[in-house]
Design a protein around this motif. Structure first.
Motif, mmCIF file in Angstrom:
data_model
loop_
_atom_site.group_PDB
_atom_site.id
_atom_site.type_symbol
_atom_site.label_atom_id
_atom_site.label_comp_id
_atom_site.label_asym_id
_atom_site.label_seq_id
_atom_site.Cartn_x
_atom_site.Cartn_y
_atom_site.Cartn_z
ATOM 1 N N LEU A 183 45.001 30.969 10.454
ATOM 2 C CA LEU A 183 45.434 29.662 11.105
ATOM 3 C C LEU A 183 46.584 30.195 12.262
ATOM 4 N N LEU A 184 47.522 31.191 11.942
ATOM 5 C CA LEU A 184 48.511 31.653 13.066
ATOM 6 C C LEU A 184 47.706 32.202 14.227
ATOM 7 N N LEU A 185 46.666 32.750 13.942
ATOM 8 C CA LEU A 185 45.951 33.452 15.239
ATOM 9 C C LEU A 185 45.136 32.415 16.029
ATOM 10 N N GLY A 186 45.094 31.175 15.562
ATOM 11 C CA GLY A 186 44.638 30.092 16.255
ATOM 12 C C GLY A 186 45.614 30.137 17.591
ATOM 13 N N VAL A 187 46.927 30.328 17.359
ATOM 14 C CA VAL A 187 47.929 30.316 18.545
ATOM 15 C C VAL A 187 47.466 31.489 19.472
ATOM 16 N N VAL A 188 47.107 32.430 19.194
ATOM 17 C CA VAL A 188 46.926 33.733 20.004
ATOM 18 C C VAL A 188 45.599 33.492 20.721
ATOM 19 N N LEU A 189 44.632 32.867 19.920
ATOM 20 C CA LEU A 189 43.366 32.836 20.383
ATOM 21 C C LEU A 189 43.363 31.732 21.789
ATOM 22 N N HIS A 190 43.999 30.485 21.505
ATOM 23 C CA HIS A 190 44.082 29.474 22.523
ATOM 24 C C HIS A 190 44.743 30.083 23.450
ATOM 25 N N THR A 191 46.021 30.657 23.404
ATOM 26 C CA THR A 191 46.559 31.255 24.487
ATOM 27 C C THR A 191 45.902 32.002 25.438
ATOM 28 N N LEU A 192 45.212 32.971 24.611
ATOM 29 C CA LEU A 192 44.296 34.118 25.489
ATOM 30 C C LEU A 192 43.025 33.351 26.472
ATOM 31 N N MET A 193 42.794 32.114 26.073
ATOM 32 C CA MET A 193 41.737 31.607 27.053
ATOM 33 C C MET A 193 42.364 31.174 28.371
ATOM 34 N N SER A 194 43.730 31.311 28.698
ATOM 35 C CA SER A 194 44.260 31.136 29.867
ATOM 36 C C SER A 194 43.971 32.111 30.978
ATOM 37 N N PHE A 195 43.821 33.514 30.306
ATOM 38 C CA PHE A 195 43.678 34.880 30.930
ATOM 39 C C PHE A 195 42.456 35.419 31.035
ATOM 40 N N PHE A 196 41.401 34.554 30.942
ATOM 41 C CA PHE A 196 40.005 35.228 30.881
ATOM 42 C C PHE A 196 39.740 35.696 32.150
ATOM 43 N N PRO A 197 39.043 36.721 32.251
ATOM 44 C CA PRO A 197 38.310 37.299 33.656
ATOM 45 C C PRO A 197 37.185 36.228 34.275
ATOM 46 N N ALA B 169 43.895 27.599 33.768
ATOM 47 C CA ALA B 169 43.378 28.758 34.166
ATOM 48 C C ALA B 169 44.466 29.564 35.031
ATOM 49 N N ASP B 170 44.719 30.723 34.559
ATOM 50 C CA ASP B 170 46.106 31.589 35.322
ATOM 51 C C ASP B 170 45.395 32.461 36.178
ATOM 52 N N SER B 171 46.158 32.800 37.307
ATOM 53 C CA SER B 171 45.674 33.689 38.201
ATOM 54 C C SER B 171 45.775 35.154 37.682
ATOM 55 N N GLU B 172 46.719 35.486 36.955
ATOM 56 C CA GLU B 172 46.615 36.702 35.989
ATOM 57 C C GLU B 172 45.526 36.722 35.036
ATOM 58 N N THR B 173 44.668 37.524 35.315
ATOM 59 C CA THR B 173 43.613 37.598 34.211
ATOM 60 C C THR B 173 43.312 39.185 33.853
ATOM 61 N N SER B 174 42.501 39.297 32.605
ATOM 62 C CA SER B 174 42.206 40.631 32.289
ATOM 63 C C SER B 174 41.130 40.560 31.220
ATOM 64 N N PRO B 175 40.114 41.591 31.330
ATOM 65 C CA PRO B 175 39.133 41.722 30.269
ATOM 66 C C PRO B 175 39.670 41.955 28.909
ATOM 67 N N VAL B 176 40.784 42.646 28.803
ATOM 68 C CA VAL B 176 41.557 42.683 27.619
ATOM 69 C C VAL B 176 41.574 41.237 26.803
ATOM 70 N N ALA B 177 42.040 40.402 27.525
ATOM 71 C CA ALA B 177 42.400 39.098 26.938
ATOM 72 C C ALA B 177 40.879 38.393 26.090
ATOM 73 N N SER B 178 39.827 38.836 27.066
ATOM 74 C CA SER B 178 38.581 38.209 26.608
ATOM 75 C C SER B 178 38.047 39.051 25.308
ATOM 76 N N VAL B 179 38.349 40.361 25.159
ATOM 77 C CA VAL B 179 37.805 41.381 24.145
ATOM 78 C C VAL B 179 38.820 40.860 23.042
ATOM 79 N N LEU B 180 40.187 40.674 23.093
ATOM 80 C CA LEU B 180 41.010 40.140 21.931
ATOM 81 C C LEU B 180 40.448 38.642 21.592
ATOM 82 N N PHE B 181 39.962 37.971 22.417
ATOM 83 C CA PHE B 181 39.559 36.659 21.931
ATOM 84 C C PHE B 181 38.295 36.786 21.241
#
Length: 407
Positions: A24-38, A45-57
């Motif tokens: 359940l707590l990983l849901g916070v991380v999951l939804h946060t990472l969606m803003s930084f997808f490449p 959608a944030d201007s700062e993106t990274s493929p690391v965010a999509s891999v972690l997601f």
């Protein structure tokens, strides 16, 4: 036949308690990472993106909810054995149906408010007057939001009770139960992910417009969950339900943690590469041969990672821990309230000149902090604690001073 075996009231599975909270707590991380997808996939959608965010997601999404439903099935069998049918129904209506009906409105209202705020920011401070009308509210479009898992849980509980009833009525000597136990025991081994993955692979292949990167499509819209979610999460729920009949199988699963972990890394990495890699390909899979290979590998990755998570939790968290127990209790409330808070945090850091990982850390940290404070003040020690967690923890009173001894 009884498909429930009573357990002593203090027979807790601390590792699975912890794992349920982690999921359940990983849901916070999951939804946060969606803003930084490449590639843009999220409203904020944030201007700062990274493929690391999509891999972690991808790594989190691959196992999180399948693991949650596996544990939910196990705990459902446990509760049915302890409380009986009517006690089980009462508890689930209060703690699952109640929050869904009572808190969904607040969650949806908060999400809409944050969306309008974000649109106003993007539009120079005012809301556009020529926006599209909202979609009609139907069975297919009903916005369950991130609370969809409560609705799916209720569906599984009903299915569990309906399917269990004829066996309980027809089999008086327990013969069916012994056969089911033998089949469950035979299922547990290094081959477990392969067996569980078979129906999910078929569901992946038959599902139209399947986007492989997202594995099991989240059934967050509509009151009839998609066939892939019902198959994958339903298989996990059923396996967990049957697993609780034989607690000795938990030791076998725990001992297999090296095997499951190697399988999880191998199949997960392979599935990620076939799904497009760190910069995901979000187009539906069209080629039949490519779809077949992806369906098999993705299904195996889903259940390999779920079994790895379960075995590692049983290995690492097999003792009681006040901190883990507190976070496990708080995780339900945190998940219910987190999405609007995450979206507020994502909106606030849009203009911040900082790397993506720092922005993500600020959003996650702020969301968890606010959620924990509200949990402590509004939930844990009030009627809300009994509503969500089944018990209210009394406030600690300062110890009364000990009077001096009489002379």
């Amino acid at each position: 036949m009884t498909l429930t075996t009573p357990r002593p009231s203090d027979d807790r599975l601390h590792g699975l308690d912890a794992l349920r909270g982690i999921a359940l707590l990983l849901g916070v991380v999951l939804h946060t990472l969606m803003s930084f997808f490449p590639v843009p996939i999220w409203i904020v959608a944030d201007s700062e993106t990274s493929p690391v965010a999509s891999v972690l997601f991808f790594a989190i999404h691959l196992f999180r909810m399948t693991t949650f439903f596996l544990i939910a099935g196990l705990f459902a069998h446990m509760m049915l054995g302890r409380k009986g049918l009517w006690g089980f129904l009462r508890d689930r209506l209060i703690r699952i149906a109640g929050p869904l009906v009572g808190l969904w409105w607040l969650a949806l209202g908060a999400i809409i408010a944050v969306l309008l705020w974000n649109v106003a920011i993007q539009n120079g401070g005012t809301l556009p007057t020529d926006g599209p009308p909202p979609p009609p509210l139907t069975v297919e479009t009903f916005p369950l939001t991130h609370l969809w898992f409560l609705w799916v849980l209720l569906i599984f509980y009903v299915a569990m009770l309906v399917l269990r009833a004829p066996f309980a009525l027809l089999d008086r000597n327990g013969g069916w139960g012994r056969m089911v136990d033998r089949l469950t025991a035979a299922l547990v081994g290094p081959w477990t992910p392969l067996v569980l993955a078979a129906p999910l692979a078929l569901a992946f292949y038959l599902y139209p417009n399947w986007t492989a990167f997202f594995a099991i499509p989240t059934p967050d819209t509509g009151l009839v969950p998609n066939a892939v979610a019902l198959t994958g999460f339903g298989s996990a729920f059923l396996f967990g339900f049957l697993l609780d009949r034989q607690r000795d199988l938990m030791d076998r699963i725990r001992e297999l943690w090296p095997v499951f972990t190697v399988m999880a890394f191998g199949t997960g990495a392979g599935a990620l590469m076939l799904a497009g890699g760190p910069v995901p390909d979000l187009a539906p899979v069209r080629d039949p041969s490519a779809k077949a290979a992806l369906a098999i590998l993705m299904a195996l990755a889903v259940f390999s990672n779920a079994m790895a998570a379960m075995s590692l939790a049983l290995q690492l968290f097999n003792r009681t821990s006040p901190v883990r127990r507190y976070l496990a209790d708080a995780s339900y409330w945190i998940y219910i309230v987190h999405l609007p808070l995450v979206m507020v945090g994502q909106t606030l850091v849009l203009g911040l000149a900082a790397p993506w990982w720092l922005k993500a850390s600020l959003v996650i940290g702020g969301t968890v902090l606010i959620s924990l404070i509200t949990y402590e003040l509004l939930v844990r020690h009030t009627f809300m604690g009994r509503w969500l967690n089944g018990r209210r923890i009394p406030w600690k009173r300062p110890a009364e001073p000990v009077p001096p001894p009489a002379e």
